[in-house]
Motif scaffolding. Structure first.
Motif, PDB file in Angstrom:
ATOM      1  N   GLY A  19      27.783  59.410  45.328  1.00 21.77           N
ATOM      2  CA  GLY A  19      26.943  58.351  45.875  1.00 21.77           C
ATOM      3  C   GLY A  19      25.559  58.841  46.220  1.00 21.77           C
ATOM      4  O   GLY A  19      25.189  59.965  45.903  1.00 21.77           O
ATOM      5  N   ASP A  74      29.945  63.802  50.028  1.00 28.18           N
ATOM      6  CA  ASP A  74      29.577  62.387  50.038  1.00 28.18           C
ATOM      7  C   ASP A  74      29.995  61.806  51.396  1.00 28.18           C
ATOM      8  O   ASP A  74      30.909  62.326  52.041  1.00 28.18           O
ATOM      9  CB  ASP A  74      30.352  61.689  48.906  1.00 28.18           C
ATOM     10  N   ILE A  75      29.321  60.722  51.825  1.00 25.64           N
ATOM     11  CA  ILE A  75      29.619  60.204  53.165  1.00 25.64           C
ATOM     12  C   ILE A  75      30.865  59.332  53.179  1.00 25.64           C
ATOM     13  O   ILE A  75      31.335  58.901  54.226  1.00 25.64           O
ATOM     14  CB  ILE A  75      28.407  59.454  53.747  1.00 25.64           C
ATOM     15  N   HIS A  76      31.428  59.067  52.010  1.00 24.07           N
ATOM     16  CA  HIS A  76      32.666  58.260  51.959  1.00 24.07           C
ATOM     17  C   HIS A  76      33.852  59.178  51.659  1.00 24.07           C
ATOM     18  O   HIS A  76      33.705  60.202  50.999  1.00 24.07           O
ATOM     19  CB  HIS A  76      32.572  57.202  50.857  1.00 24.07           C
ATOM     20  N   HIS A 109      34.810  59.432  42.831  1.00 22.31           N
ATOM     21  CA  HIS A 109      35.834  59.907  43.778  1.00 22.31           C
ATOM     22  C   HIS A 109      36.682  58.830  44.454  1.00 22.31           C
ATOM     23  O   HIS A 109      37.683  59.145  45.090  1.00 22.31           O
ATOM     24  CB  HIS A 109      35.209  60.862  44.805  1.00 22.31           C
ATOM     25  N   HIS A 110      36.324  57.542  44.313  1.00 21.34           N
ATOM     26  CA  HIS A 110      37.187  56.487  44.874  1.00 21.34           C
ATOM     27  C   HIS A 110      38.180  55.945  43.868  1.00 21.34           C
ATOM     28  O   HIS A 110      39.127  55.252  44.249  1.00 21.34           O
ATOM     29  CB  HIS A 110      36.326  55.321  45.387  1.00 21.34           C
ATOM     30  N   ASP A 170      24.761  60.137  49.862  1.00 18.07           N
ATOM     31  CA  ASP A 170      24.681  59.071  50.864  1.00 18.07           C
ATOM     32  C   ASP A 170      24.944  59.636  52.256  1.00 18.07           C
ATOM     33  O   ASP A 170      24.909  58.918  53.244  1.00 18.07           O
ATOM     34  CB  ASP A 170      25.644  57.915  50.529  1.00 18.07           C
ATOM     35  N   TYR A 183      22.140  56.264  47.949  1.00 20.13           N
ATOM     36  CA  TYR A 183      21.575  54.930  47.700  1.00 20.13           C
ATOM     37  C   TYR A 183      20.175  54.745  48.252  1.00 20.13           C
ATOM     38  O   TYR A 183      19.561  53.714  48.012  1.00 20.13           O
ATOM     39  CB  TYR A 183      22.545  53.876  48.241  1.00 20.13           C
TER      40      TYR A 183
END
Ligand SMILES: NCCCNCCCCCC(=O)CS
Ligand SMILES: [Zn+2]
Length: 660
Positions: free
Chosen positions: A303, A172-174, A134-135, A265, A305
């Protein structure tokens, strides 16, 4: 229909070949522990295994530039030095001789998943992939991502299957900025993302990740960002944003397909997210999304981790996709102040684009987007002080509870002359009731066969509580009388808390507890000012239950948050005769209520409404509810009344808070 699982160990065969602190967390073990947890728990055997495949050039070019693709194509033949050199042009990502191959498999897996769902081979599914996607952007790799797996899948679904509207939920957390850039001007793809932001002080530190990025041109309103400006967000915060931001818009958008950027994440223990939501929250997030798009849901790993919370979160997600009961979430104490500010900002930023958010309050006084100009000193202090107390690897949390499937899914108690709908198991055995209860029933003017019905009803409840049955359907001559009996005699010892959802209104419910053993939410066309209390909440819809827009708004913005906070052990869904509730709405309601009490829902209906037994049975058996088509704009009075009702009740019920 089943659940697809895509996994190929080839995607574990690349890793970081040099020292780079920013990238060291993205390791092959992420995929290995996730898959092994599914195998160990027996969940992988219950899934339909779908093979990964490489995405073709043309599929990758749905999102990426030829220049970028041609450049990545050269990486398998690069020396270590060349790879390091090549990586320098991008941010927080690394290349490896085998990563191009794996990136094609990751994107191809997402496409295989879309094929399986769109052709009806499976109902839903998950693709365990790396590198994440997604980035990554049109012409650049970023944040461990090479090709934007989910963005490619969305374009592919539209092109190959003519999908009109795709909802992408990025938990996701980002911030998946790559997805946002891809679709920000596209009204056919609604992108929702929450992400750690800390007033632009958290990676990727983008101004356009804030709540005021709502999309552009014809895509205005179709991009929803919810920034988390503090760490330590919990289950309450996540569920509040789903109930008060995402779901109202998602229902109004009415997607044909739901894609999830399933990054974990955002779970407790993750070094990147530093949040405190527990892995079982993903069981609920998945469940809430499964009621959309007729259940067509494709989850693609992003993500995650912390290998322990990652594995647990993946299992929680898959178990819900398979239709297992969702675990009860205990002591939800409402969103924190920062989360309320964020959700208030997101709601007010979008109220002009979505009629379901029309009555959202103004943004908070302290406009949070200007807070990022914090003194470096203050930031420095916070980081040092917070280090030890933040939720990092040191954090411990309980193993998610076991989610046992009762031997019987749906039981029924019907009058002898009524044919039992397919799939329901008629409850035959009915122990004799204690004489005391019989006499009570007699006084309640229940005739002979009514006593039989009640004794069966009582047996049914006992089996629900014992988890021998997941849910049940009961047809009775007089639904109001039956409800009184069940409520009065149920709350004796069998269950601690009963959530009673009353659809329609025949007459006043003269039974209300004040001790909290019963919470009654009544949705009908009439208002009843009298004896409204913390535990009796009448919701008045101008046009009554036949107004699906008002109904779903009341369910999402009031009933769900209340139910999560109340955390009942049994849900009693009572359909009053003549309620006028629309069938698809009725099925959506049953579907959504499965999120409470491990799915122990008891549906009470009047015999003369047996025509809708079929759709009731279908929903109780876990079949996806049909989408709510062409929802009208809710009546202003209803939207306004709901907002006022929430404001009045939020002192008692924290999950109703939407304004700081
Ligand atoms: N440059 C200072 C530290 C930056 N850390 C970057 C971490 C990227 C995370 C990407 C990710 O998790 C995808 S889901
Ligand atoms: Zn992430």
């Amino acid at each position: 229909m089943g659940t697809a699982l895509l996994y190929d160990e080839e995607m574990t065969k690349y890793k970081l070949l040099w020292v780079d602190p920013a990238c060291k967390i993205e390791v092959p073990e992420r995929l290995i522990v996730s898959y092994e947890a599914l195998v160990r728990s027996g969940l992988s055997d219950r899934c339909i295994s779908i093979p990964a495949r490489e995405a073709s050039d043309s599929e990758i070019l749905l999102v990426h530039s030829e220049l970028y693709l041609e450049a990545v194509k050269k990486t398998p033949y690069m020396t270590l030095e060349d790879l390091k050199e090549f990586t320098l042009q991008f941010g927080d990502v690394y290349f490896h001789p085998n990563i191009y191959h794996c990136a094609k498999l990751a994107s191809g897996s997402a496409l295989q998943l879309v094929d399986s769902v769109m052709t009806g081979k499976v109902r839903n599914g998950i693709a365990l992939v790396r590198p994440p996607g997604h980035h990554s952007m049109h012409g650049a790799a970023n944040g461990f991502c090479v090709f934007n797996n989910v963005a490619i899948a969305a374009r592919y679904a539209k092109q190959k299957y003519g999908v009109k509207r795709v909802l992408i939920v990025d938990w996701d957390i980002h911030h998946g900025q790559g997805v946002q850039y891809c679709f920000e001007d596209d009204p056919s793809v609604l992108y929702f993302s929450w992400h750690r932001y800390e007033h632009q002080n958290f990676w990727p530190n983008l101004r356009e990740s804030d709540y005021d990025s709502v999309g552009k041109e014809s895509g205005t309103g179709f991009n929803i960002n919810v920034p988390w400006n503090n760490v330590g967000m919990e289950n309450s915060d996540y569920l509040s944003v789903f109930c008060h931001v995402l779901l109202p818009v998602a229902y109004e958008f009415c997607p044909d397909l739901v894609l999830v950027c399933a990054g974990f994440d955002s779970a407790i223990g993750d070094p990147e997210g530093e949040m405190c939501a527990t892995p079982d929250i993903f069981a609920h997030l998945t469940h809430l999304l499964m009621n959309l798009a007729g259940g067509k849901l494709c989850a693609v790993l992003e993500g995650g981790y912390n290998l322990t919370s990652l594995a647990q979160s993946v299992c929680q997600t898959v178990q819900t996709l398979l239709g297992d009961p969702v675990p009860q979430l205990a002591n939800l104490r409402g969103p924190c102040k920062s989360a309320i500010e964020s959700l208030q900002c997101a709601r007010s930023a979008h109220r002009r684009y979505w009629s379901f958010l029309k009555h959202a309050a103004d943004p908070p006084m302290t406009d949070i987007s200007t807070k990022h100009i914090k003194s470096a000193m203050e930031e420095e202090e916070k980081t040092e002080m917070a280090e030890e107390e933040r939720c990092t690897e040191g954090k411990v949390w309980p193993e998610p509870p076991e989610r046992l499937c009762p031997p019987v899914c749906s039981a029924s108690v019907l009058p002898d002359d009524v044919v039992c709908p397919d799939g329901l198991k008629p409850l035959s055995s009915s122990k004799d009731l204690e004489p005391l209860l019989v006499s009570k029933l007699k006084t309640a003017a229940v005739d002979g066969d009514g006593v039989t019905t009640f004794s069966r009803l009582y047996t049914l409840v006992e089996k629900l509580v014992a988890n021998e049955i997941r849910n049940g359907l009961v047809l009775v001559p007089d639904v109001a009388a039956a409800m009184m009996c069940v409520v009065q005699d149920l709350t004796s010892d069998l269950v601690k808390r009963v959530l009673v959802v009353c659809v329609g209104k025949e007459k006043e419910l003269d039974y209300v507890t004040t001790d909290g053993k019963v919470l009654v939410v009544q949705i009908s066309s009439e208002d009843s000012e009298e004896h409204r209390s913390k535990y009796y909440i009448p919701v008045c819809l101008k046009k009554g239950c036949s107004d699906t827009s008002g109904f779903i708004q009341a369910v999402l913005g009031l009933l769900l948050p209340l139910g999560y906070e109340y955390n009942p052990d049994l849900v009693l869904l009572v359909r009053m005769p003549g309620s006028g509730v629309v069938d698809s709405m009725w099925q959506q309601l049953i579907g959504l209520l499965q999120g409470f009490a491990k799915g122990h829902t008891l549906v009470l209906m009047q015999v003369n409404e047996k025509a809708c037994m079929g759709s009731t049975a279908s929903a109780l058996l876990g079949h996806p509810a049909p989408p709510l088509q062409d929802l009208q704009t809710p009546f202003p009075e209803d939207g306004d009344a709901l907002e006022r009702l929430r404001e009045r009740l939020q002192a008692d019920w924290k999950m109703l808070q939407t304004t700081s």
